[in-house]
Design an enzyme around this catalytic site. Structure first.
Site, short mmCIF file in Angstrom:
data_model
loop_
_atom_site.label_atom_id
_atom_site.label_comp_id
_atom_site.label_asym_id
_atom_site.label_seq_id
_atom_site.Cartn_x
_atom_site.Cartn_y
_atom_site.Cartn_z
CE1 TYR A 95 -3.74 -3.03 5.34
CE2 TYR A 95 -3.29 -0.74 4.78
CZ TYR A 95 -3.51 -2.05 4.39
OH TYR A 95 -3.49 -2.37 3.06
CB THR A 134 -0.92 0.01 1.23
OG1 THR A 134 -1.66 1.24 1.27
CG2 THR A 134 -0.14 -0.12 2.52
CG ASP A 135 -0.93 5.02 -1.27
OD1 ASP A 135 -1.61 4.48 -0.37
OD2 ASP A 135 -1.41 5.88 -2.04
CD GLU A 136 -3.58 3.23 4.21
OE1 GLU A 136 -3.50 3.20 5.45
OE2 GLU A 136 -4.53 2.76 3.57
CE LYS A 180 -0.05 -4.40 2.51
NZ LYS A 180 -0.33 -5.72 1.88
#
Length: 128
Positions: free
Chosen positions: A36, A9-11, A40
């Site tokens: 989260y 994810t870009d998070e 990741k």
């Protein structure tokens, strides 16, 4: 040969700011801001460690939020649409200053296919 592709994810890069025109790049330092995104980020690091330690052929992609057909009705975009159809005012989170990037599932899967067929081992690709 066989390769492992890790969808992330870009998070992992942190939060997008409304007043910050800078976008994430493959060189942006990780700055996860939730459990989260932290898990990741750690999984991305594990994949890189497998490549370095064991020579596993890997690629990683970091992607924004997906939307598309068959998405569960409780997810953000379907819920906003059903609210409008039902005459319910759409929800605005906070003061409406949050920034979120979206990509259609077909565009995401197309990009992953390109990475699988043309990507270079050990590389990270941003999809958006």
């Amino acid at each position: 040969g066989v390769r492992y592709h890790h969808v992330s994810t870009d998070e992992v890069y942190g939060d997008l700011a409304l007043d910050d025109p800078a976008k994430f790049t493959e060189e942006t330092p990780y700055h996860p801001s939730s459990p989260y995104s932290s898990t990741k980020a750690s999984s991305d690091m594990l994949v890189r460690a497998w490549t370095r330690t064991y020579g596993l052929r890997t690629t990683i992609s970091n992607c924004s939020n997906n939307y598309g057909p068959y998405q569960h009705v409780e997810k953000f975009i379907p819920r906003q649409i059903t609210n409008i159809v039902d005459g319910v005012r759409p929800k605005l989170y906070g003061r409406g200053e949050n920034v979120r990037d979206w990509i259609h599932t077909e565009d995401h899967s197309s990009a992953v296919w390109d990475i699988l067929t043309k990507g270079r081992t050990g590389e990270t690709y941003l999809i958006g």
